[in-house]
Design an enzyme around this catalytic site. Structure first.
Site, mmCIF file in Angstrom:
data_model
loop_
_atom_site.group_PDB
_atom_site.id
_atom_site.type_symbol
_atom_site.label_atom_id
_atom_site.label_comp_id
_atom_site.label_asym_id
_atom_site.label_seq_id
_atom_site.Cartn_x
_atom_site.Cartn_y
_atom_site.Cartn_z
ATOM 1 N N LYS A 115 0.863 -1.176 0.000
ATOM 2 C CA LYS A 115 0.000 0.000 0.000
ATOM 3 C C LYS A 115 0.903 1.231 0.000
ATOM 4 O O LYS A 115 1.960 1.245 0.636
ATOM 5 C CB LYS A 115 -0.861 -0.011 1.265
ATOM 6 C CG LYS A 115 -1.600 1.293 1.585
ATOM 7 C CD LYS A 115 -3.002 1.291 1.037
ATOM 8 C CE LYS A 115 -3.694 2.638 1.204
ATOM 9 N NZ LYS A 115 -4.731 2.850 0.183
ATOM 10 N N THR A 116 0.511 2.271 -0.727
ATOM 11 C CA THR A 116 1.294 3.500 -0.767
ATOM 12 C C THR A 116 1.505 4.055 0.643
ATOM 13 O O THR A 116 0.561 4.120 1.436
ATOM 14 C CB THR A 116 0.569 4.563 -1.607
ATOM 15 O OG1 THR A 116 0.426 4.072 -2.936
ATOM 16 C CG2 THR A 116 1.368 5.867 -1.634
ATOM 17 N N ASN B 210 -13.533 3.841 -4.762
ATOM 18 C CA ASN B 210 -12.954 3.988 -3.433
ATOM 19 C C ASN B 210 -12.362 5.363 -3.254
ATOM 20 O O ASN B 210 -11.849 5.975 -4.195
ATOM 21 C CB ASN B 210 -11.909 2.893 -3.159
ATOM 22 C CG ASN B 210 -10.498 3.293 -3.559
ATOM 23 O OD1 ASN B 210 -9.828 4.073 -2.872
ATOM 24 N ND2 ASN B 210 -10.045 2.784 -4.704
ATOM 25 N N CYS C 215 -0.964 11.446 -7.157
ATOM 26 C CA CYS C 215 -1.383 12.286 -6.028
ATOM 27 C C CYS C 215 -1.153 13.753 -6.372
ATOM 28 O O CYS C 215 -0.352 14.091 -7.237
ATOM 29 C CB CYS C 215 -0.573 11.905 -4.806
ATOM 30 S SG CYS C 215 1.178 12.057 -5.125
HETATM 31 C C1 LIG Z 1 -9.197 -0.027 -1.994
HETATM 32 C C2 LIG Z 1 -8.129 0.404 -2.940
HETATM 33 C C3 LIG Z 1 -7.015 1.065 -2.457
HETATM 34 C C4 LIG Z 1 -6.013 1.493 -3.326
HETATM 35 N N1 LIG Z 1 -4.908 2.117 -2.833
HETATM 36 C C5 LIG Z 1 -3.906 2.468 -3.673
HETATM 37 C C6 LIG Z 1 -2.713 3.040 -3.193
HETATM 38 O O1 LIG Z 1 -2.538 3.238 -1.998
HETATM 39 N N2 LIG Z 1 -1.744 3.374 -4.097
HETATM 40 C C7 LIG Z 1 -1.877 3.158 -5.430
HETATM 41 O O2 LIG Z 1 -0.970 3.463 -6.201
HETATM 42 N N3 LIG Z 1 -3.007 2.594 -5.926
HETATM 43 C C8 LIG Z 1 -4.019 2.246 -5.076
HETATM 44 N N4 LIG Z 1 -5.153 1.657 -5.590
HETATM 45 C C9 LIG Z 1 -5.258 1.436 -7.033
HETATM 46 C C10 LIG Z 1 -4.861 -0.002 -7.386
HETATM 47 O O3 LIG Z 1 -3.522 -0.244 -7.058
HETATM 48 C C11 LIG Z 1 -5.074 -0.256 -8.885
HETATM 49 O O4 LIG Z 1 -4.290 0.667 -9.596
HETATM 50 C C12 LIG Z 1 -6.517 -0.080 -9.305
HETATM 51 O O5 LIG Z 1 -7.382 -0.569 -8.300
HETATM 52 C C13 LIG Z 1 -6.829 -0.783 -10.628
HETATM 53 O O6 LIG Z 1 -6.637 -2.166 -10.550
HETATM 54 P P1 LIG Z 1 -7.811 -3.231 -10.218
HETATM 55 O O7 LIG Z 1 -8.949 -2.920 -11.143
HETATM 56 O O8 LIG Z 1 -7.186 -4.554 -10.426
HETATM 57 O O9 LIG Z 1 -8.209 -2.990 -8.793
HETATM 58 C C14 LIG Z 1 -6.148 1.245 -4.705
HETATM 59 C C15 LIG Z 1 -7.269 0.571 -5.192
HETATM 60 C C16 LIG Z 1 -8.259 0.143 -4.328
HETATM 61 C C17 LIG Z 1 -9.440 -0.573 -4.883
#
Ligand SMILES: Cc1cc2nc3c(=O)[nH]c(=O)nc-3n(C[C@H](O)[C@H](O)[C@H](O)COP(=O)(O)O)c2cc1C
Ligand SMILES: Cc1cc2nc3c(=O)[nH]c(=O)nc-3n(C[C@H](O)[C@H](O)[C@H](O)COP(=O)(O)OP(=O)(O)OC[C@H]3O[C@@H](n4cnc5c(N)ncnc54)[C@H](O)[C@@H]3O)c2cc1C
Ligand SMILES: Cc1cc2nc3c(=O)[nH]c(=O)nc-3n(C[C@H](O)[C@H](O)[C@H](O)COP(=O)(O)OP(=O)(O)OC[C@H]3O[C@@H](n4cnc5c(N)ncnc54)[C@H](O)[C@@H]3O)c2cc1C
Ligand SMILES: Cc1cc2nc3c(=O)[nH]c(=O)nc-3n(C[C@H](O)[C@H](O)[C@H](O)COP(=O)(O)O)c2cc1C
Ligand code: FES
Ligand code: FES
Lengths: 285, 317, 317, 285
Positions: free
Chosen positions: B43-44, B67, B127
């Site tokens: 997580k970032t 989200n 960000c």
């Molecule tokens: C609940 C949640 C939290 C996320 N937190 C971060 C984050 O902290 N940093 C980041 O770069 N992307 C974050 N993302 C984005 C995911 O890493 C990813 O880029 C995005 O969800 C698309 O992929 P997916 O469709 O497989 O979920 C988050 C996504 C979700 C759903």
């Protein structure tokens, strides 16, 4: 603090590579029984495959409600166990249809498959000695409390359940909790017995009679605040089961947080893995 | 034995499948086999402690989720002290995702996390940059080039730049990230979106808008991954709506060298491992010896198919 | 009687529901009652005859469709001569969608279709501008302002500018269109996307990439419509993934004065009329006398709801 | 040209405001019967509500195949009518499971609802006099040809059907077409009788015997080209039923185009509303 506290970043080290009993599993369960309990609530029981871990009271499963016919639940839905029968490899849920997911769930027939993930979360803790306990629940909160009765009785605690509802016909689990060995008191809005002062009087009486060494509450923030003040007044152990919307169910997404008081500061804790059962005194209800 | 290994962004991966940032954590250690993953992506984290956004933080939409978690964080120091060492027990390389609101803070953070146990840094440049009117770094090529360059100077670790799909010209941003010195591109973060509860007339998220992820975004992100793979020469890691091996294959075929799986793990907790297993099965069933052979194998020769469609007509014969 | 009427972009509409360009035509006259619509919006026409793109021209994806129809067109003259007069038999105003690849040709076309029977012109500025490296006019504020200004000078009819969701800053483009003299904004066209058949390794569309529409895009387009409604003072017409009255209400609540329904009509041929009927039912059930009262009624007072969530806790009691 | 030609921009003027019989309708039909015809093909028959329009041979319905359980067809699926029974208010489809939509359709049970939209498109035209006709079909092409047999017989045409398949056990409709009054000849790959030269010989024989005054073909571009050359050689009327992927099904989206020869130029026509049945000579097969 009698309840194990988890720091968001502190997790069990060296977790085993393969799921073992006690760890949550994605399970293809079979619907065994699906009945209406009253106008609002349904009971669903499932047959589990052999060898899967079983839930403790207060734990929950994350349910993959089936889509189709215009209903498209995307997330899983969290649901507390209402009845746990490890010896028969069964688990039961008591639920209310409130939206997409529960409506989809309501279409399940005996024999259908149902994908569930669990058991998840931290359940109820009993007080260290065999102190008598009091359960205070309203609405679906009763579902979460259900398995606490036999669990406490088996461990030698006297149990009093104070059940609240809008009307007498919506009270559930009264007979079941009696059979499981609880003294049951009921209060309802329609009878005018569910208001805070009256319930407070009931609880004070129970404390006075030595029947309330610990307090468990679920399903209403009004009752939670009441329980907090009674517990604080008498220095009682207490726990509260909380709800919050969930995505992952296992602690990684941080969507299910609720605020708590910790050393005078407001902190967030995740309901899915630091709860759903929390120390009564710390919840900001 | 099918060879699933790929080299990607300075790392040698046992297979091309890893979690997406924010959807993975130590809490899953008992749920699927960590040793199976191509890499770990955390997580970032941000420099300081943060609480994150108001609830509701998630909402479901057709075949996807919104989200606005924000980035609740214990701060970088706690992360380096408490979390990084725990990953040492597993073999897959650890990729740490970082973010900050100013170039200085970002560079400091990159230095802070450049410690033993970290194999690469994923920079979440979706960000807001407080020094640029709050526009996200990755919205424009110039700001992307600059921040990547700053971070390139701050650490010797491989740098993966995670792009935002909200940019108007993601190919140009990809090129800029490469010019700035990125070793790989992660395409992409979530798409800004919203939904409204028509009964209460309130936004369904506490933060009003949030990021869309899940199957609904796959066709959009796949297009962007394809554009980035053509625009840049560094590896592209596809991320958006991947739930099955078929989805992963689409990204590999258009030129990605690896993929990240996020939201899918919330629906099927073992999605990551299932994707790896099914990729292997697909290769076996189709006589593919090395997953490398799939990468960039998009067949455009028939893109301008004749309109006769013999194939279609004969399909049922 | 519920008052569904709205004024929008220079027109008085009996209700805020109309078809999206390219998903509507005279062929549907026997399928639903044309008199019920708020307006008619024709398929985009171009100055000259065109064949359109190679097949396959559509492909289905999770809760959405990809299309790269191109703009098959009989040319503007045939359209003015044969099609426009036929709409005279119905009451709803006729909005003609036009597009061209150069500002000159665009302006000429606007003049050509400014004839009796046409109530407004929708300008599809998501098409490539051959004089700007093939970038679509609506990708940037400057090119948007310029083309709208050119078209503003070419016709006295109300001008609706249809924006592209592929722009990085759609709010700025919306402002530019307003500055250029647009009377309304249609937000938005399809989102550029793609998909791949993993067995053949070919793109699923003959044209490789195509536009995504349908429920999958709704949260993204709703966010853009909200941003445009805040950025501009002219009416915004929401368009993207609207299939039900609930979807339409989301767009009205965030500030749109009307909505367009496209892909949904392919699944339920009477979707347009169903949305109108259900909007009326919603108003009746909720004591809303005029649909105007819904427009822009988004409730942000609880956007920072306290995290106690009494509401949630009591919900089941 | 015996077949009505539609200009893409020429449509019936002053269409009535409400659907009337003959116009396509979205219908909630009920599954009556669903059976396997052989290893590859299934037959689905539906009960229609009273008063709905019925299809003519060669027309199709656009089917909303039900989602759920991992199958998510988004578009409707076009399917020719295989059996039309207006007097009993029924319609039947003969189909092959080839992908998502037909797999979803294959899960329907008798009694289930099935949302269909139609009838759509332009069906077969019979030759003006009572000339004998020949049908040439392969695979699912037979489904489209099915209702042409009774239609032609009722109108006084002698019918010969030449049915082609990979193997004898995959031949369908042979008995049904015979009962409906057709002379049936069969050719198959496995028997080595389905190659173009052999079928061409068959057709030439039929022409020589005066049994082929018009030619109808469906299901193979190889057979279409063959039919085109035989028809051209003898100046026969002919039609071909074509397939193309569809979205709207009614002529507005232009995704279902195929190329045709028109005055020496290549033009596009929409299969959904300018077909699916087209003049044989003009199709670019
Ligand atoms: C609940 C949640 C939290 C996320 N937190 C971060 C984050 O902290 N940093 C980041 O770069 N992307 C974050 N993302 C984005 C995911 O890493 C990813 O880029 C995005 O969800 C698309 O992929 P997916 O469709 O497989 O979920 C988050 C996504 C979700 C759903
Ligand atoms: C730990 C836990 C245990 C629970 N136990 C029970 C139980 O035993 N019986 C029972 O009837 N209900 C229980 N609930 C509440 C149950 O999860 C919700 O009723 C259910 O998620 C509603 O889903 P829906 O699709 O029908 O409603 P929708 O309103 O369509 O749901 C939309 C979204 O909001 C979420 N959501 C809505 N209400 C709640 C809520 N109260 N809590 C958490 N998420 C919510 C849904 O999960 C979904 O993600 C429990 C909740 C939690 C957190
Ligand atoms: C006018 C017409 C009549 C037809 N009649 C019959 C019939 O009687 N019996 C029968 O079995 N089949 C018939 N077909 C073919 C039938 O439409 C396809 O088999 C079906 O659409 C496949 O859908 P799927 O989801 O199973 O396949 P998928 O491959 O999952 O479909 C993906 C997409 O491609 C489209 N598609 C795939 N194959 C075809 C095709 N051959 N023609 C048109 N679209 C296609 C689907 O509709 C869908 O949009 C007919 C097609 C047309 C155009
Ligand atoms: C088949 C098809 C053809 C389209 N053709 C046009 C067009 O000619 N001009 C235009 O401005 N938009 C066109 N669009 C875009 C739609 O008007 C609309 O903006 C988009 O589909 C989003 O709305 P929806 O999700 O309700 O379909 C087309 C969309 C589809 C699906
Ligand atoms: S639901 Fe993801 S952290 Fe609790
Ligand atoms: S399917 Fe839309 S025009 Fe034929």
């Amino acid at each position: 603090m009698m309840m194990p506290m988890l720091d968001p970043d502190v997790v069990p080290p060296a977790a085993p590579a393969r799921p073992v009993p006690g760890r949550p599993l994605e399970i293809e369960a079979l619907v065994r029984e699906h009945v209406c309990v009253n106008d609002e609530y349904r009971y669903l029981s499932l047959d589990l495959p052999d060898g899967v871990p079983h839930a403790r009271p207060g734990q929950f499963y994350h349910l993959l409600c089936p889509g189709g016919d215009g209903l498209e639940p995307f997330f899983r839905r969290p649901m507390s166990v209402y009845r746990v029968e490890p010896e028969r490899n069964r688990v039961g849920f008591l639920y209310k249809v409130t939206g997409t997911g529960t409506a989809a769930m309501a279409r399940l027939w005996p024999g259908d498959g149902f994908n569930i993930f669990g058991p998840l979360g931290i359940g109820f803790t009993l007080p260290a000695d065999t102190a008598p306990i009091v359960l205070l629940g309203r609405g679906v909160g009763l579902a979460t409390m259900g398995p606490l009765v036999p669990f406490a009785r088996e461990n030698g605690h006297r149990v009093t359940a104070v059940l609240s509802a809008r009307a007498p016909e919506l009270l559930m689990s009264v007979e079941e909790m009696r059979i499981a060995g609880a003294d049951v008191l009921t209060v309802t809005d329609s009878e005018g017995t569910s208001a805070v002062p009256h319930v407070e009087g009931l609880l004070e009486d129970l404390v006075a009679q030595g029947r309330c060494g610990a307090l468990y509450v679920c399903g209403s923030s009004r009752l939670t605040r009441l329980a907090q003040s009674v517990a604080a007044r008498h220095g009682l152990f207490g726990e509260v089961a909380l709800e919050q919307q969930m995505a992952c169910g296992v602690g990684v997404c941080f969507c299910c947080v609720r605020p708590f008081r910790e050393n005078g500061e407001t902190v967030h804790r995740r309901v899915c893995c630091e709860g759903p059962v929390f120390p009564l005194a710390e919840a900001l209800a | 034995m099918i060879d699933l290994s790929v080299s990607c962004g300075g790392l040698a991966l046992a297979n091309p499948v890893m979690p997406a940032s924010g959807t993975f954590g130590l809490e899953q250690a008992g749920i699927f086999d960590f040793e199976r993953l191509g890499a770990f992506v955390t997580k970032t984290i941000t420099p300081d402690k943060r609480l994150g956004n108001p609830t509701p933080r998630v909402s479901e939409v057709p075949r996807g989720m919104l989200n606005s978690i924000g980035i609740p964080s214990k701060g970088a120091d706690a992360f380096v002290r408490d979390v990084i060492p725990r990953f040492a027990q597993w073999r897959p390389p650890l990729v740490v995702s970082i973010s900050a609101n100013t170039p200085d803070a970002f560079a400091d953070l990159a230095r802070t996390v450049s410690v033993a146990g970290v194999a690469a840094i994923e920079i979440n440049i979706s960000c807001p940059n407080l020094e640029d009117d709050g526009k996200a770094f990755a919205m424009r090529p110039e700001s992307t080039r600059e921040i990547v360059r700053r971070l390139r100077d701050a650490t010797a670790l491989p740098l993966w730049a995670k792009l935002t799909p909200n940019a108007g010209d993601v190919g140009a941003v990809a090129q800029a990230a490469e010019e700035g010195g990125a070793d790989a591109l992660v395409v992409a973060n979530t798409i800004l979106a919203m939904s409204v509860d028509v009964d209460t007339r309130r936004p369904s998220l506490g933060n009003v808008m949030g990021g869309l992820s899940g199957p609904a975004v796959k066709p959009i992100i796949l297009r962007m991954a394809y554009q980035c793979a053509r625009a840049a020469t560094i590896p592209v890691i596809g991320c958006g709506g991947i739930a099955t091996a078929k989805d992963a294959l689409e990204f590999l075929i258009v030129g990605c060298r690896a993929v990240q799986v996020g939201t899918a793990s919330f629906i099927h907790p073992s999605a990551l491992v299932d994707v790896i297993d099914d990729l292997e099965d697909h290769c076996r069933a189709n006589g593919i010896a090395r997953i490398e052979d799939v990468i960039g194998s998009l067949d455009l020769t028939q893109a301008e198919r004749d309109m006769i469609g013999d194939a279609a007509l004969e399909a049922h014969a």
